[in-house]
Design a protein around this motif. Sequence first.
Motif, PDB file in Angstrom:
ATOM      1  N   GLU A  19       0.902  -1.032   0.155  1.00  0.00           N
ATOM      2  CA  GLU A  19       0.021   0.044   0.018  1.00  0.00           C
ATOM      3  C   GLU A  19       0.792   1.459  -0.001  1.00  0.00           C
ATOM      4  OE1 GLU A  19      -2.608  -0.191   3.313  1.00  0.00           O
ATOM      5  OE2 GLU A  19      -3.393  -2.073   2.929  1.00  0.00           O
ATOM      6  N   ASP A  20       0.218   2.192  -0.365  1.00  0.00           N
ATOM      7  CA  ASP A  20       1.109   3.604  -0.381  1.00  0.00           C
ATOM      8  C   ASP A  20       1.503   3.782   1.102  1.00  0.00           C
ATOM      9  OD1 ASP A  20       0.624   3.722  -3.002  1.00  0.00           O
ATOM     10  OD2 ASP A  20      -0.838   5.280  -3.204  1.00  0.00           O
ATOM     11  N   LEU A  21       2.695   4.824   1.163  1.00  0.00           N
ATOM     12  CA  LEU A  21       3.228   5.153   2.387  1.00  0.00           C
ATOM     13  C   LEU A  21       3.687   6.549   2.218  1.00  0.00           C
ATOM     14  CD1 LEU A  21       4.289   4.409   5.315  1.00  0.00           C
ATOM     15  CD2 LEU A  21       6.596   3.515   4.173  1.00  0.00           C
ATOM     16  N   ALA A  60      12.276   4.420   8.509  1.00  0.00           N
ATOM     17  CA  ALA A  60      10.826   3.743   8.809  1.00  0.00           C
ATOM     18  C   ALA A  60      11.317   2.200   9.704  1.00  0.00           C
ATOM     19  CB  ALA A  60      10.176   3.542   7.551  1.00  0.00           C
ATOM     20  N   VAL A  61      10.346   1.887  10.285  1.00  0.00           N
ATOM     21  CA  VAL A  61      10.359   0.751  11.037  1.00  0.00           C
ATOM     22  C   VAL A  61       9.144  -0.154  10.482  1.00  0.00           C
ATOM     23  CG1 VAL A  61      11.505   1.532  12.780  1.00  0.00           C
ATOM     24  CG2 VAL A  61       9.144   1.518  13.064  1.00  0.00           C
ATOM     25  N   ALA A  62       9.052  -1.410  10.598  1.00  0.00           N
ATOM     26  CA  ALA A  62       8.227  -2.502  10.537  1.00  0.00           C
ATOM     27  C   ALA A  62       7.709  -2.913  11.779  1.00  0.00           C
ATOM     28  CB  ALA A  62       8.795  -3.578   9.769  1.00  0.00           C
ATOM     29  N   ARG A  63       6.183  -2.852  12.064  1.00  0.00           N
ATOM     30  CA  ARG A  63       5.633  -3.271  13.281  1.00  0.00           C
ATOM     31  C   ARG A  63       4.449  -4.084  12.814  1.00  0.00           C
ATOM     32  NH1 ARG A  63       5.700   2.604  15.615  1.00  0.00           N
ATOM     33  NH2 ARG A  63       7.982   2.650  16.290  1.00  0.00           N
ATOM     34  N   ALA A  87       3.859  -6.904   7.519  1.00  0.00           N
ATOM     35  CA  ALA A  87       3.699  -6.166   8.848  1.00  0.00           C
ATOM     36  C   ALA A  87       3.570  -4.431   8.304  1.00  0.00           C
ATOM     37  CB  ALA A  87       5.268  -6.107   9.433  1.00  0.00           C
ATOM     38  N   MET A  88       2.949  -3.721   9.131  1.00  0.00           N
ATOM     39  CA  MET A  88       2.855  -2.372   8.804  1.00  0.00           C
ATOM     40  C   MET A  88       4.121  -1.647   8.801  1.00  0.00           C
ATOM     41  SD  MET A  88      -0.371  -1.926   8.333  1.00  0.00           S
ATOM     42  CE  MET A  88      -0.655  -0.372   8.618  1.00  0.00           C
ATOM     43  N   VAL A  89       4.446  -0.630   8.174  1.00  0.00           N
ATOM     44  CA  VAL A  89       5.630   0.151   8.000  1.00  0.00           C
ATOM     45  C   VAL A  89       5.429   1.374   8.540  1.00  0.00           C
ATOM     46  CG1 VAL A  89       7.462   0.986   6.586  1.00  0.00           C
ATOM     47  CG2 VAL A  89       6.583  -1.103   6.390  1.00  0.00           C
ATOM     48  N   PHE A  90       6.104   2.109   9.466  1.00  0.00           N
ATOM     49  CA  PHE A  90       5.775   3.387   9.925  1.00  0.00           C
ATOM     50  C   PHE A  90       6.947   4.227   9.859  1.00  0.00           C
ATOM     51  CE2 PHE A  90       2.961   0.584  12.160  1.00  0.00           C
ATOM     52  CZ  PHE A  90       1.937   1.139  12.137  1.00  0.00           C
TER      53      PHE A  90
END
Length: 96
Positions: A19-21, A60-63, A87-90
Amino acid sequence: MSTRPITLYEGPIESILEEDLGTLSSPSRLYGRVWTEGPQVVIRYYEAHPLEGDKVPICAVARLGKGQLRKRPESKPGIAILESPTAMVFVVDAFR
């Protein structure tokens, strides 16, 4: 979304955005590093490469949700077996 386990090894990682970030559109590639020591995995991304365009530096980090990136008990040193391959990336201001 797949629910099969995935095995990660300590060291460099290349991931794909599903997905777009922010201004990065999927399917950009993310480049970073995996650390497997401790009860959960740490993934930090340093660079993104959009499908069209030049590489971009990122922080960015994966969570994941409640379990974060918790390793399965059968994980060996230097290796992490995770329940999910996603995982989600923030995006963050800095790494801690």
